[in-house]
Every structure is written in structure tokens, then in C-alpha cells.
Design a protein around this motif. Structure first.
Motif, PDB file in Angstrom:
ATOM      1  N   ASP A 133       0.810  -1.225   0.000  1.00  0.00           N
ATOM      2  CA  ASP A 133       0.000   0.000   0.000  1.00  0.00           C
ATOM      3  C   ASP A 133       0.843   1.274   0.000  1.00  0.00           C
ATOM      4  O   ASP A 133       0.319   2.354  -0.285  1.00  0.00           O
ATOM      5  CB  ASP A 133      -0.951  -0.002   1.206  1.00  0.00           C
ATOM      6  N   ALA A 134       2.125   1.161   0.334  1.00  0.00           N
ATOM      7  CA  ALA A 134       2.974   2.356   0.301  1.00  0.00           C
ATOM      8  C   ALA A 134       3.437   2.625  -1.135  1.00  0.00           C
ATOM      9  O   ALA A 134       3.665   1.700  -1.901  1.00  0.00           O
ATOM     10  CB  ALA A 134       4.187   2.166   1.205  1.00  0.00           C
ATOM     11  N   TYR A 135       3.579   3.887  -1.473  1.00  0.00           N
ATOM     12  CA  TYR A 135       4.044   4.279  -2.812  1.00  0.00           C
ATOM     13  C   TYR A 135       3.311   3.527  -3.931  1.00  0.00           C
ATOM     14  O   TYR A 135       3.942   2.813  -4.727  1.00  0.00           O
ATOM     15  CB  TYR A 135       5.563   4.078  -2.939  1.00  0.00           C
ATOM     16  N   PRO A 136       1.986   3.658  -4.004  1.00  0.00           N
ATOM     17  CA  PRO A 136       1.238   2.941  -5.054  1.00  0.00           C
ATOM     18  C   PRO A 136       1.705   3.363  -6.447  1.00  0.00           C
ATOM     19  O   PRO A 136       1.841   4.556  -6.724  1.00  0.00           O
ATOM     20  CB  PRO A 136      -0.213   3.359  -4.797  1.00  0.00           C
ATOM     21  N   SER A 172       0.204   3.472  -9.088  1.00  0.00           N
ATOM     22  CA  SER A 172      -0.779   4.267  -9.838  1.00  0.00           C
ATOM     23  C   SER A 172      -0.524   5.768  -9.699  1.00  0.00           C
ATOM     24  O   SER A 172      -1.011   6.556 -10.509  1.00  0.00           O
ATOM     25  CB  SER A 172      -2.198   3.932  -9.368  1.00  0.00           C
ATOM     26  N   LEU A 173       0.232   6.174  -8.683  1.00  0.00           N
ATOM     27  CA  LEU A 173       0.550   7.607  -8.546  1.00  0.00           C
ATOM     28  C   LEU A 173       1.827   7.986  -9.291  1.00  0.00           C
ATOM     29  O   LEU A 173       2.218   9.152  -9.285  1.00  0.00           O
ATOM     30  CB  LEU A 173       0.706   7.981  -7.068  1.00  0.00           C
ATOM     31  N   PHE A 174       2.499   6.996  -9.904  1.00  0.00           N
ATOM     32  CA  PHE A 174       3.778   7.295 -10.553  1.00  0.00           C
ATOM     33  C   PHE A 174       3.788   6.775 -11.979  1.00  0.00           C
ATOM     34  O   PHE A 174       4.696   6.060 -12.401  1.00  0.00           O
ATOM     35  CB  PHE A 174       4.929   6.731  -9.705  1.00  0.00           C
ATOM     36  N   ALA A 175       2.734   7.138 -12.711  1.00  0.00           N
ATOM     37  CA  ALA A 175       2.590   6.685 -14.096  1.00  0.00           C
ATOM     38  C   ALA A 175       3.527   7.485 -15.012  1.00  0.00           C
ATOM     39  O   ALA A 175       3.956   8.593 -14.680  1.00  0.00           O
ATOM     40  CB  ALA A 175       1.143   6.843 -14.541  1.00  0.00           C
ATOM     41  N   GLY A 192       6.918   9.927 -13.858  1.00  0.00           N
ATOM     42  CA  GLY A 192       6.524   9.299 -12.601  1.00  0.00           C
ATOM     43  C   GLY A 192       7.488   8.196 -12.203  1.00  0.00           C
ATOM     44  O   GLY A 192       7.892   8.092 -11.037  1.00  0.00           O
ATOM     45  N   ARG A 223      10.673   9.700 -10.924  1.00  0.00           N
ATOM     46  CA  ARG A 223      10.511  10.308  -9.597  1.00  0.00           C
ATOM     47  C   ARG A 223      10.414   9.231  -8.517  1.00  0.00           C
ATOM     48  O   ARG A 223      10.963   9.376  -7.431  1.00  0.00           O
ATOM     49  CB  ARG A 223       9.270  11.207  -9.597  1.00  0.00           C
ATOM     50  N   GLU A 236      12.870   8.422  -5.338  1.00  0.00           N
ATOM     51  CA  GLU A 236      12.348   8.260  -3.978  1.00  0.00           C
ATOM     52  C   GLU A 236      12.833   6.946  -3.353  1.00  0.00           C
ATOM     53  O   GLU A 236      13.108   6.881  -2.155  1.00  0.00           O
ATOM     54  CB  GLU A 236      10.819   8.323  -4.006  1.00  0.00           C
ATOM     55  N   ALA A 259      16.152   7.634  -2.091  1.00  0.00           N
ATOM     56  CA  ALA A 259      16.073   8.429  -0.857  1.00  0.00           C
ATOM     57  C   ALA A 259      15.690   7.546   0.326  1.00  0.00           C
ATOM     58  O   ALA A 259      16.198   7.723   1.444  1.00  0.00           O
ATOM     59  CB  ALA A 259      15.051   9.562  -1.035  1.00  0.00           C
ATOM     60  N   TYR A 260      14.814   6.599   0.078  1.00  0.00           N
ATOM     61  CA  TYR A 260      14.400   5.669   1.137  1.00  0.00           C
ATOM     62  C   TYR A 260      15.610   4.872   1.628  1.00  0.00           C
ATOM     63  O   TYR A 260      15.835   4.721   2.823  1.00  0.00           O
ATOM     64  CB  TYR A 260      13.328   4.738   0.568  1.00  0.00           C
TER      65      TYR A 260
END
Lengths: 429, 429
Positions: free
Chosen positions: A325-328, A330-333, A337, A340, A344, A347-348
Motif C-alpha cells: 500500500d505504500a508508494y502505489p 498508480s501515482l507514478f505513471a 513518474g 521520480r 524516492e 532516498a528511502y
């Protein structure tokens, strides 16, 4: 995997243990021959439990039974038997997600706090091998696979939030074992505590300086809070070189009774700290100057690869199986995306590296000033020589804990260790 | 506080509810008169549950029953009844540690997912008062006491690690409610999702820009991970101005069914976000230019005091009652230790402020582009005027989420809001 009624606990001394295993057909068959002929040896050298090796005509098993107190200290320090069940739960989970890297589970009895496992032969405790100056070429590959897989697949990056919360709840009851860590690693070495000990008198001034070092106290307290309140993944919880059994080409991680959901850097830091301590201890084990140079170079190279291979494998898992559920995704199409999200991920890992550096430092200092020491240093016969090795390790650990941000890559850690190889500390007395 | 057998759930419509309460002597006595004479009114305007007011000859009560689905959406979206029990657990805990700031609990039936509480009269939902331009002089004192006490006393600063882990485990099962937050606040507003809606066509371009804004997607994903994996304290979990009932001088926090152990900034940010939205909505409710200027000034002053008074009370609690396992005072002895610990407390609050800013932004954007909107904006009759207010709020929220570090004090937030009071956004259509 049966569990008797609670309240049925009793310590199984040799005859009773023989009877118990004789009543388990699969295990009796594996051992072979008459139960009366089975050889039993008590081999536990850990701090908490009884460990037996049982050998029959055709095979052998290892048997671990928890005692209702801390073996190292005695009945005055009670400790819940439930830890054996948490260990069993953790081993089961690790066997699923990191197959071949933990001993096979053969039997677990919750009421007796007893687990029967594959006998690891001819494996030895890795720490003993490191004291002897042995190199383990298979270690880096195995331990980084173990850590990357056990940490990734129990994290929010791989699980749904519901699965993750269920996992956290399943291990929340293991808090008595966490409390040992909270006290012995994150608190006692930094204050006057009855159970502290160190190589006296040589380290007396250093011990006192740690007790007065408020920057260090802030740093260790931040790490303690992170340990208590950052359930990132299911940790082994005690991943030092005494919890790892090796041959030249095999690695098995044992004894996860401290398992709980905590910060990933605590496990990775444990491995790195114990290798760095083996490095600093090595000078104390030399009989002739430079005779262990190849071993020492291998240790530092191993430290570097433990981090770099772990990071590489963890990132690859995230890229390929990051369906939690973290970093789905679908938000990084799209290309932008994806780029980016990749930044990340880096960075993690950078943040995880900083945690690793801090926790490695905490694991080092506790072995030199706290209750539980390790044979890397303890087997250095001459106390002054031992104190010199320990003081070098502490100097590096203090910097790693207080100036964590200055260690930007793992080479900064090994480089600092190398510079301290022949540093002459000021000792007391 | 009784619990029937599981499986006994049924929706208590009016007659059945009357019978149920008539069977509870204390409540029947409180209501007074014959059960047949009790007046029942359904008043629920929330998204999830049935809420009734029951009034008798001598008194009244509020009754809340969970439905096995999301009321706002219908039976197609099932939701576990267990949330009523988590709400009851949270209310009980809040009543202990923040007495007088939650409704008194009179009865809870776990199987029926039903809770009877003190009837709050003449309190109204705070959000309705804010839409009307009403100032609440008692609000800052009450809400900051509620937040400081509920967050501090359930944190590692006040609890032992064992108590904390037990609390986390007790609420871990409420993950279906957390999932609503994870989806509706931290994910859907940033991607195409069936349930999203916004003031169209005016905000079409803004909605599209948010879906393409990868810096924003990284920021919301970091916040989501923090929401999922930072169990700092027992949160209310839905602390907006629709979960607060007020009179001029009284404040009661209701509806903690989203309660779980999460990051403190999520609760504090919820209060601040909803006040900031009330501020931006205010221009849309003016009938004459400037008529709500005093109200608007009060709102921004309230935002500032919500943070500053919360921080002051939280720090005072830590100084006076910081006996939890985190930051043990034994490591900070002497004047130098005390000073260093005090600096660390300030650093802790500074980090909490950054979380608050980020979560406040997340709570704002979801109210404008997600499923659940709020009447602050919805009651602005002219859609274009509404869109102008909403766009101002989004502009601030985007900055708060992506450039969180530039908001170093709460005055940076209110200052930025003030500058946007008359900003003319570019709208679609």
C-alpha cells in the motif's frame, strides 16, 4: 506443530526429552534406531535457553527449549516462555520468504516452549570462525538475500496496510524480549547500571566519558524511540554473528526469538556492527604482526558488500514486487513518474543507511560496556590489548552515532575503521 | 457496558431501539416516563452510521449504531461493525485522560455495534457554526487540552514500551477504517478515481495538474507511509470540525471510530486544516464585502493558538510526566543533561510541526478533490465563488505539502493564508 494446554510446561531434562522425541514418529524415524541409543548433548552457549543435540543411528536434530528465566543471569530474571512461540512464528515466516537460509522446522510445542529443528552440520557459529580468522565467501550473498527478502516482504512496500497491522499485532506480545534490547542496548551502557561491565581498569575513563556525553545520550535516545515506535518490517531482532551458522558455502540464520516489527536498520546495523567488531578484535588475536591482514581486508570488504548487496537486492525487490500500500504505482505513471519514484526509492535507502549506521553504533557500544559481551573481544587474552581493540571500536561507534550524517556511504564507515586500525587510545591505568 | 453474542446484530429501527433502551434500567430512569412516550429523532448526518436522539420526560440520550456498510455510499461498500467497538474503546480511553472533553458513555453493546451517550445540548457541530461565522472563545483551550493529553498519555513519552505495544495491538484490527483514510485522503485525490469529485468545470485544470504533479505524489506518499507505519500515539483519526460539538464555552470531541495508533501530526493537522478551510470558505459566505473580517481574523488567530497552546501543553506534560520508556530521565542528569533534554523536546515538537503542516495539507486537498467534501465549501452557493475559495486553499495546501520545510512556524502558515485571501486563481471555463 502441536501445542499442548498451557500450564503443561516443564523443563525436559535428558530422559524426558528422549521420551518426548520418541513420541513424535517423524522425528523418531529421522533419528533412527532405539530411543535408548540416542545420544544427547547440551550445547547451548547463548544467553537465554537450553539447546540439545540429539543423534540417532540415522540422523540428528537440534532441540531448543526456553527457560522461564534468563539463563545468563538466573531465576532472578524471569522471562516469558512465549518467546519460543514468537521464535517459531518468525522462523516459519522467514522460511517462507527466505527459503534455505534458516534451519528447517521439524516440531514445535507451544506449551513446552520447545522447538525441534534440522541439525546444522558441519556448520559453526560464525563468530567463532571470525575469531579464528576464517573467511566465508558465501556469507555476503546469503545474508543480504536473507535481509533484503525478510525485510522487504514484511514491509509496507510489499504488504497491504491490513496485513501489515495484523503482523504487528501478532508480534506485539513479544515485548519482554524487546524490553531486554531497550534496556541493555539503548539505556544501561550510558548510565550506572549494576549489570554493566567493561575491561577495567583500562576503559574506566572511557566508560565514564560515555555516561557524561549528552550528545551521545540524545542520539541513543532517538535510536531507542525509533526501535520502539517504527514498525517498518518483521525483524530478526538479534542478528549478530552469534545468530548465524556457517560453512564455507552455507549460511543459516538462527534464534529469532527477539523478532518483532521494528526499524529495518536495526537488523542491517547488527550485521555490520558485528563485522566491524570482528575487524577491530582481529589485531588482538594476531600472534605475528600482519598475519591476519588478508582476513581483515576481507572483513572490511564484506562490510561494504553487506550494505551494497543488501541495498541492490532490496531495490530490485521493490521495483519488481512493490505492490504494497505504500508508494502505489498508480501515482507514478509515465516516464516522469517512474523516474521520480526511482529517486524516492534511492532516498528511502539513503534514510535506511543512516538508521543502519546509528544502530550499528548502538550494537557496538553495548558489547563493550553493557551486560552481554562477545567472544571477538573476550577471547583476546591480555586485557590491555583487548581494551585497545575495544577503544578503537568505541571511537568509531561514537562518531557513527553522533555524526551519523557524515557517513554518507558504507566506504565512509570502512574508511574510518581502517584509519583506526593502529590508533593508540589513552587508557586508564 | 455489556456485549451480547456475536451474530446478534440487527439494525434497531425506532420501535426496537425504544425496546432496547427500555430494557436498560439506568437509561430508562434517565429518560423518565413511559417508554412509549419517548421521542425518537434520527439525526445522523455523518458518512457512516445511524444516530438517534431519544428524549423522555426527564432527559435525553444520543444513540449511535454502526451499519455494516458506508452510509454515504450504500450497501455496495461494506464496512466492519467492529468499528463501533473501537470507537467505544477510544472514547473510554479519552474520557480517562481528557475528562470532560468527550460525551459521557452510558451503554455499549458490542454485538449490536451500538453506543448510548450523553445528549449534548445545546451543542452544535462546530463546522456549522463556522459556516455561520460564529467565534468560539473556549475552543482553543479545550481542543489543545484534548490533543495534548490524548496524544501525550498514549505515547512512548508517557507509557512503557509494553503498554504501548498492547495499545497498538488493541487497535490494529481497526484497519478497515484506516484503509478508508489511506485511499480517500492519501491516494485517490491524486489519480483518476470513480469517487472523486470537484467543483466542475472551474477546477478541472487544477484537478488535472494535481494528478500530474509528481513532487506532490512523492510528498503524499511519504505522508501515507507515515500514517501507516508511525504508531506514535492513539489518534482520534478523524478530528475535523464535524467531529467537534460546541457551545460558546464548551467543547466535546465525538466520533473516534477511526481511532488507531498513528502519527500525532495527523490529528493536529486535521484541526488546523479544517480551520484554514473555514477561513478560505468565509469569503464565499460574505453577503457584503468585509462583513466577516472579524470572524476571519479570529479563525487565523485560532489556528496560531491551536499550535502554540498544543505545543506548550504537550511540552509541559512531557516535563512533568515524561516517565515513559522514551528519553529516560536517568540519561539526562545534571544541569547539562536537563538543558540537552529540553533542547531535544523542542526538536521533537519541531518535527511534529512539520508533520502537522504536511497532514493539514493532505486533509485539505481531499476535501476539494476526493469523495467526502465539507459544508464550509459546499454551502457556498455560487459554484464559481466556491471554486475560487477552494483554489486558494489548494494553493496553500500544495505549498505546505511540497515545501513543508519553508513553514517553520505556525505564523508562516497563517501569513501565507492571509496573502491568499484575495488571490484570483485561474479557473477553467
Amino acid at each position: 506443530m502441536t501445542g499442548d494446554r498451557a500450564g503443561d510446561y516443564r523443563i525436559l531434562h535428558e530422559a524426558a526429552l528422549r521420551d518426548h522425541l520418541a513420541g513424535l514418529p517423524d522425528i523418531a524415524a529421522l533419528l533412527g534406531g532405539e530411543p535408548a541409543s540416542w545420544e544427547i548433548t547440551e550445547v547451548g552457549d547463548g544467553n537465554l535457553n537450553l539447546v540439545f543435540i540429539m543423534k540417532g543411528a540415522s540422523g540428528g536434530v537440534a532441540v531448543k527449549q526456553a527457560l522461564p528465566y534468563v539463563r545468563l543471569v538466573g531465576e532472578s530474571w524471569p522471562l516469558p516462555l512465549s518467546r519460543a512461540h514468537y521464535e517459531y512464528l518468525a522462523l516459519s515466516r522467514q522460511a517462507q520468504i527466505a527459503p534455505g537460509l534458516v534451519p528447517a522446522l521439524l516440531h514445535h510445542n507451544e506449551a513446552l516452549a520447545l522447538t525441534v529443528m534440522e541439525l546444522l552440520e558441519p556448520h559453526i557459529i560464525m563468530r567463532k570462525g571470525l575469531v579464528a580468522g576464517t573467511q566465508y565467501p558465501g556469507f555476503v550473498g546469503d545474508i543480504t538475500t536473507f535481509m533484503a527478502r525478510t525485510l522487504f516482504f514484511t514491509s509496507d512496500l510489499a504488504l497491504s496496510a491490513a496485513e501489515k497491522k495484523e503482523g504487528i499485532a501478532a508480534f506485539a506480545g513479544n515485548h519482554a524480549l524487546c524490553k531486554i534490547t531497550e534496556d541493555l542496548i539503548f539505556t544501561d551502557p550510558y548510565r550506572i547500571a549494576e549489570q554493566n561491565r567493561w575491561t577495567a581498569p583500562y576503559l574506566n575513563a572511557l566508560a565514564a566519558s560515555l555516561r557524561d556525553d549528552m550528545e551521545l545520550h540524545v542520539a541513543i535516545s532517538r535510536l531507542k524511540l525509533k526501535f520502539m515506535a517504527s514498525p517498518e518490517a518483521l525483524l530478526h531482532g538479534d542478528l549478530h554473528t552469534g545468530s548465524i551458522m556457517v560453512t564455507d558455502h552455507q549460511t543459516r540464520v538462527i534464534d529469532p526469538e527477539f523478532a518483532f516489527y521494528g526499524p529495518m536498520g536495526f537488523d542491517v546495523g547488527a550485521v555490520i556492527a558485528n563485522l566491524v567488531m570482528a575487524y577491530f578484535a582481529s589485531a588482538g588475536h594476531e600472534r605475528a604482526t600482519g598475519e591476519r591482514a588478508a582476513f581483515e581486508a576481507w572483513v572490511l570488504e564484506t562490510v561494504e558488500k553487506v550494505w551494497s548487496e543488501f541495498a541492490r537486492k532490496f531495490l530490485d525487490l521493490w521495483r519488481a514486487e512493490g505492490t504494497g500500500d505504500a508508494y502505489p504505482v498508480s501515482l507514478f505513471a509515465g516516464a516522469q513518474g517512474a523516474a521520480r519514484l526511482e529517486a524516492e526509492r534511492q532516498a528511502y535507502l539513503h534514510r535506511l543507511f543512516a538508521d543502519t549506521v546509528g544502530f550499528a553504533a548502538a550494537k557496538t557500544i553495548r558489547r563493550i560496556f553493557g551486560l552481554a559481551h562477545n567472544i571477538d573481544f573476550e577471547l583476546i587474552e591480555h586485557p590491555k590489548k583487548r581494551a585497545v581493540s575495544e577503544a578503537r571500536a568505541v571511537r568509531l561507534a561514537r562518531a557513527m552515532m553522533v555524526e551519523t550524517g557524515t557517513f554518507r556511504t558504507i566506504a565512509d564507515v570502512t574508511g574510518a575503521a581502517r584509519k583506526l586500525r593502529d590508533w593508540r587510545p589513552e587508557l586508564t591505568g
